[in-house]
Design a protein around this motif. Structure first.
Motif, short mmCIF file in Angstrom:
data_model
loop_
_atom_site.label_atom_id
_atom_site.label_comp_id
_atom_site.label_asym_id
_atom_site.label_seq_id
_atom_site.Cartn_x
_atom_site.Cartn_y
_atom_site.Cartn_z
N ALA A 73 0.84 -1.20 0.00
CA ALA A 73 0.00 0.00 0.00
C ALA A 73 0.88 1.25 0.00
CB ALA A 73 -0.94 0.00 1.21
N GLU A 74 1.96 1.21 0.77
CA GLU A 74 2.91 2.33 0.79
C GLU A 74 3.54 2.52 -0.58
OE1 GLU A 74 7.33 2.93 2.55
OE2 GLU A 74 5.84 2.21 3.97
N LEU A 75 3.94 1.43 -1.21
CA LEU A 75 4.53 1.49 -2.54
C LEU A 75 3.52 2.03 -3.55
CD1 LEU A 75 6.98 0.83 -4.32
CD2 LEU A 75 6.11 -1.50 -4.50
N ASP A 76 2.27 1.62 -3.43
CA ASP A 76 1.21 2.10 -4.32
C ASP A 76 1.00 3.60 -4.16
OD1 ASP A 76 -0.82 1.56 -6.28
OD2 ASP A 76 -2.30 1.78 -4.70
N ARG A 77 1.00 4.07 -2.92
CA ARG A 77 0.85 5.52 -2.69
C ARG A 77 2.01 6.29 -3.30
NH1 ARG A 77 -0.89 3.53 2.24
NH2 ARG A 77 1.14 3.91 3.21
N TRP A 78 3.21 5.75 -3.18
CA TRP A 78 4.39 6.41 -3.75
C TRP A 78 4.28 6.46 -5.27
CZ3 TRP A 78 8.56 4.48 -6.72
CH2 TRP A 78 9.63 5.37 -6.85
#
Length: 102
Positions: A73-78
């Protein structure tokens, strides 16, 4: 974020992550599926665990690994931070193609 990308840049670790995309697996299953040695798989799983890409649970003598959705999810937000940039570039490409009749 850099730690996540660095961990995923190694081909065997990326293969493990892609394998876990289909669901949790034991170390033995990963060894069999990727034809890697157990010590090598364990080494890669430790790296992935250290950067919170995978979670581990114990089931008797087996260690079961699964993807940690929070890291993705963090990677997706980035990655979403680049969406506007790419949208603008694709709009310019479409305008160019429309203007040239391509």
């Amino acid at each position: 974020m850099i730690q996540t990308l660095t961990a995923l840049a190694e081909p065997n670790r990326l293969a493990i992550v892609e394998l876990l995309r289909d669901g949790p697996r034991s170390v033995g299953d990963i060894v069999d599926a990727l034809a890697l040695s157990q010590p090598l798989v364990s080494k890669h799983l430790k790296v992935l665990s250290d950067v919170a890409i995978v979670d581990r649970r114990v089931d008797g003598k087996r260690r079961i690994y699964a993807l940690d959705q929070r890291r993705f999810a963090e990677l997706d937000r980035w990655l979403d931070t680049f969406a506007e940039l790419w949208a603008a570039r694709l709009d310019r490409l479409q305008a160019h193609l429309d203007a040239t009749g391509a």
